[in-house]
Write a protein that holds these residues in place. Sequence first.
Motif, PDB file in Angstrom:
ATOM      1  N   THR A  88     -52.721 -18.497  29.487  1.00 21.37           N
ATOM      2  CA  THR A  88     -52.874 -20.282  29.007  1.00 21.37           C
ATOM      3  C   THR A  88     -52.082 -20.443  31.161  1.00 21.37           C
ATOM      4  O   THR A  88     -51.723 -21.478  30.816  1.00 21.37           O
ATOM      5  N   VAL A  89     -51.684 -19.864  31.221  1.00 16.81           N
ATOM      6  CA  VAL A  89     -51.306 -20.251  33.319  1.00 16.81           C
ATOM      7  C   VAL A  89     -52.415 -21.250  33.226  1.00 16.81           C
ATOM      8  O   VAL A  89     -53.774 -20.459  33.649  1.00 16.81           O
ATOM      9  N   ASN A  90     -52.362 -22.416  33.657  1.00 19.40           N
ATOM     10  CA  ASN A  90     -53.149 -23.261  34.057  1.00 19.40           C
ATOM     11  C   ASN A  90     -53.235 -22.466  35.705  1.00 19.40           C
ATOM     12  O   ASN A  90     -53.091 -21.863  36.317  1.00 19.40           O
ATOM     13  N   LYS A  91     -53.840 -23.571  36.941  1.00 17.34           N
ATOM     14  CA  LYS A  91     -54.249 -23.214  38.211  1.00 17.34           C
ATOM     15  C   LYS A  91     -52.923 -23.756  39.272  1.00 17.34           C
ATOM     16  O   LYS A  91     -52.918 -22.917  39.526  1.00 17.34           O
ATOM     17  N   GLU A  92     -52.895 -24.450  39.241  1.00 24.58           N
ATOM     18  CA  GLU A  92     -51.266 -25.001  39.532  1.00 24.58           C
ATOM     19  C   GLU A  92     -49.745 -24.152  39.327  1.00 24.58           C
ATOM     20  O   GLU A  92     -49.597 -23.614  40.450  1.00 24.58           O
ATOM     21  N   GLN A  93     -50.093 -23.329  38.325  1.00 17.89           N
ATOM     22  CA  GLN A  93     -48.682 -22.970  37.968  1.00 17.89           C
ATOM     23  C   GLN A  93     -49.555 -20.749  38.874  1.00 17.89           C
ATOM     24  O   GLN A  93     -48.364 -20.667  38.531  1.00 17.89           O
TER      25      GLN A  93
END
Length: 201
Positions: free
Chosen positions: A97-102
């Motif tokens: 579930t980690v997005n690009k910014e994270q």
Amino acid sequence: MFCGFSCTKNSLSALNVLYVLVSVLLVGVTSWARLLALVSSVRVVAVALAVGCFLFLVAVMGLCGALRQNQILLFFYMVVLFLVFVMQFSVSCACLTVNKEQQDLLLEVGWNRSEATQRDVERSLNCCGFNQVQNTSCTAKCAQGALCQPCAAIITRYTGDVLRFVGGVGLFFSFTEIVGVWLAHRLRNLKDPRKPPGAFL
């Protein structure tokens, strides 16, 4: 009755043999990478070896508990395996579930924590620095010709795929751990039909 007992016992034994093989593979690959100087970070090697040894001990405990139907070993095996399941399931879901910014933030934090890891990444990906090229301390081959690009540009191409792969593999193994807990619980409550009727479990 006998089929239920023997199938449960053999299934739990087979699952723990699989865990033993995975742990030996993990320790072997880590040692091989360290010997060939592919990874110079002592912390990364120590963590990988510790995880491999821990998995090996848990698998041996489960295997001994299954073969002897030892109630104490099976109980501790169930507790440890359930705790590992909770941690592994949480980490796997986080990876998926980690997005690009994270991802970018995690990469930068990880990059800044260890100079040994920085050198390993620069050498293996042939890049210098994280967001900006720094030829002064770079160990990559491209530093000699001044044609290097920042490592962040290369790493982020593969980060999403790697996290999805790690999350998927972790999720798969977390469900095998729940199966292991269920099999151990079932085996603890089954009576060996070959024992006398008055014997304890």
